[in-house]
Design an enzyme around this catalytic site. Structure first.
Site: not given
Length: 314
Positions: A28-29, A32
């Site tokens: 997920h990170e 980003h």
């Protein structure tokens, strides 16, 4: 002996939880992070977990990578992520001109924010595709598992292990196909062709009926009892992975709406502790179950982080 068993169970839960949540948060990170780099935003910190760092290093671009004590999430800290009016002059003085988040266009900021959830959806597709190409895609067979008391199946004498070959001469290759036909014939008599103990027979069944959303649907009164696995070619596996992820997104959104509208309780919701408990239970079932569990959670994490609630991010 009891203490030894509890210790093993606790250790398995901790390891499984760290593996499951670590993979989910990292992907997920990373979404980003990659999007921020692509759109020219300087990333100050990439952290897995919160609290005291257990390990930390700084790469050649100046980004600090951290593995922290509390494995309950993670975050990517971008340069100029705050609004200028919300920080002091000293903080603003440390921002890199042209590389701050708030300076970028609405499109760039939207790409960065949505990249985390999209990375989770992509992870689910990859994991499902990998499972379908190696272990095989599961398909519930039209085989009777259990027969519910006082149901149409019970009254017709169906037994656990019966394989339903056809309904009214319509061949069946899956339990889903059986359900579609049954649902479409509420209160009607149908003829089942069964295989029991290697012998084929026919049985007339008067289907039950109940209302769903004001419309009658048919009931047979059985649960599925067998699953077959079919390996898919790589391209087909990717397509099936995309379809499985899409269907899971749809079912999850439907469940969320049912909770919001009061049609369903909140007992199925859970945070890190619930994930830890389930991780330990799933770990007992083997690697394939863990991979499938990660894929399902990845979809849920992606959807949650698409909701306009900043505190849920990470």
């Amino acid at each position: 002996m009891i203490f030894h068993t509890l210790s093993e169970s606790l250790l398995r839960t901790i390891v499984a939880y760290a593996l499951v949540l670590g993979i989910l948060v990292f992907v997920h990170e990373l979404g980003h992070y990659a999007a921020a780099r692509w759109r020219g935003v300087y990333v100050e910190v990439f952290s897995i977990g919160f609290g005291k760092p257990l390990a930390s290093w700084t790469d050649r671009r100046g980004t600090q990578w951290k593995l922290c004590l509390l494995p309950i999430g993670g975050y990517v800290k971008m340069n100029g992520q705050e609004r200028p009016e919300d920080v002091s002059d000293e903080v603003r003085a440390g921002w890199r001109p042209g590389q701050t988040f708030h300076e970028k266009s609405v499109l760039s900021r939207a790409i960065i924010v949505s990249a985390g959830p999209l990375a989770n959806f992509l992870l689910a597709v990859v994991l499902f595709a990998g499972l379908f190409a190696t272990a095989g895609q599961p398909s519930a067979l039209p085989v009777v598992g259990t027969v519910m008391a006082d149901s149409a199946a019970a009254q017709a004498g169906l037994q656990s292990g019966d394989r339903i070959l056809a309904i009214d001469n319509t061949p069946l290759d899956s339990f889903a196909a059986l359900q579609r036909i049954v649902v479409a014939h509420p209160g009607q008599r149908v003829t089942l062709r069964l295989e029991r103990d290697k012998t084929t027979r026919e049985q007339v069944v008067l289907l039950g009926s109940h209302e769903v959303g004001g419309h009658p649907v048919g009931l047979l009164g059985i649960t599925g009892g067998a699953v077959a696995y079919h390996r898919l070619a790589p391209i087909a596996a990717i397509g099936a992975g995309v379809k499985q992820t899409g269907e899971l997104i749809g079912r999850t959104l439907q469940g969320v709406w049912q909770i919001i509208s009061g049609q369903r309780g909140t007992e199925d919701l859970g945070g890190p502790l619930r994930i830890a408990q389930l991780s330990g239970e799933v770990a007992q079932l083997g690697l394939l179950s863990i991979i499938s569990f990660i894929a399902v959670l990845s979809v849920n994490l992606g959807l949650i982080n698409l909701f306009p609630i900043p505190i849920l991010d990470g």
